[in-house]
Design a protein around this motif. Sequence first.
Motif, PDB file in Angstrom:
ATOM      1  N   VAL A 194     130.209  -4.068  34.841  1.00 30.39           N
ATOM      2  CA  VAL A 194     129.542  -3.133  33.945  1.00 30.39           C
ATOM      3  C   VAL A 194     129.972  -3.490  32.536  1.00 30.39           C
TER       4      VAL A 194
ATOM      5  N   SER B 286     128.103   6.185  30.947  1.00 32.64           N
ATOM      6  CA  SER B 286     126.845   6.262  31.676  1.00 32.64           C
ATOM      7  C   SER B 286     126.102   7.506  31.199  1.00 32.64           C
TER       8      SER B 286
ATOM      9  N   ILE C 199     125.945   1.983  31.440  1.00 35.51           N
ATOM     10  CA  ILE C 199     125.071   2.345  32.557  1.00 35.51           C
ATOM     11  C   ILE C 199     123.995   3.335  32.106  1.00 35.51           C
TER      12      ILE C 199
ATOM     13  N   HIS D 284     121.663   5.666  34.162  1.00 38.80           N
ATOM     14  CA  HIS D 284     121.543   6.193  35.525  1.00 38.80           C
ATOM     15  C   HIS D 284     120.212   6.925  35.627  1.00 38.80           C
TER      16      HIS D 284
END
Length: 381
Positions: A12, A229, A264, A266
Amino acid sequence: MSSSLLLQATKVGKGADALEIQNRVFMAPMTRGRATREHVPKPIMGKYYEQRSSAGVLISEGVGISQQGLGWFKAPGIWTDEQTEAWKPVVEAGKTKGAKMFAQLWHMGRQGHSDVMKETPVSSAEKPMSSPIPANDHERKDPETPHALTPEEIAAVVKDYGNAARNAKKAGFDGIELHGANGYLIDQFNQSVINDRTDEYGGSIENRLRFLREVLDEVLTVFPKERISVRLSPNGAFGEAGSEDNVETFTEAIKHLASKQIGIVHLMDGLGFGFHEKCEPFTAQMAREIIRDVQKDDIVTLLLCNVGYTKDTAEELIKTSLDEEAPVDVAVAFGRPYISTPDLVERFEKGKELNPDAPHAAWWGTDSEEGYTDFPLLSEA
């Protein structure tokens, strides 16, 4: 190395703050309601996360950023020193088998009740929910008309997110996720079906996304971008969300997140959690194209997809993405399968059947291990 893309290690982000993750199986955040009435994590939660720590990343259940923001009975918080200290052994247990762990920072806005929040719920607008909502002891009560946050109060809530992020770092979390989905506070600003403000936080898409941008900027002062995220649900009807302009709104949201190069995005792209049907579905492919268009030849953001995936459909999604020119890396979050099958990764590796789904009554809110940490493991068979 496994031939399964889902089970292969990946990263990541890039650079010194990148996270090495052991596989692309993420555990989705799920409220389980096993903290104390004062929202302090309990030791049993450590056992729960340890059992599932073969995942690549464990995203914690929603964690309240403040008393004002947490209206769910026995959900954990992270705004006090006591809560933060109690999280430390839980997070350590969650990393036992190599998983990284993110704290999902949660403000429920109008979906909470004053019985739990200790004050009138707040939101982007004075629009109450239309159906009963959970209060103490899971009693369902009539919704309350929320107070529309003033710009000054919005600034205070933004600071609450920063405080929660700092506490998450103290507790040992590897990163944080902003809960911008499912009709909770951030989504109450994003969605035109809820947000009818006429000031700088309402009206245009740019204005409605202002709160998300300000919260993101605040937590970026605590965690590097690779450790952040943001969860979005452009298709979701939960929390009475779902707007006709969601494709346009969430295209701009993902453009901004990609421009910030966060670790991230999501995306709840599956429709199994409820689809509002007010516009076309927002797909994983649409999100990949946005990230690619923004980040060009230096793609650093991982797209995490969620809702209704199986091992096979997850494999196909990842393969499709990695086969594209200028590929965007993809992982998949599993929610309900992780409730009843804590060793999900091991079952995927060995081609074994999953445990039967847990009954709805076991999802949250008991004080025992039953329906929480007592599901059979392969090692016990």
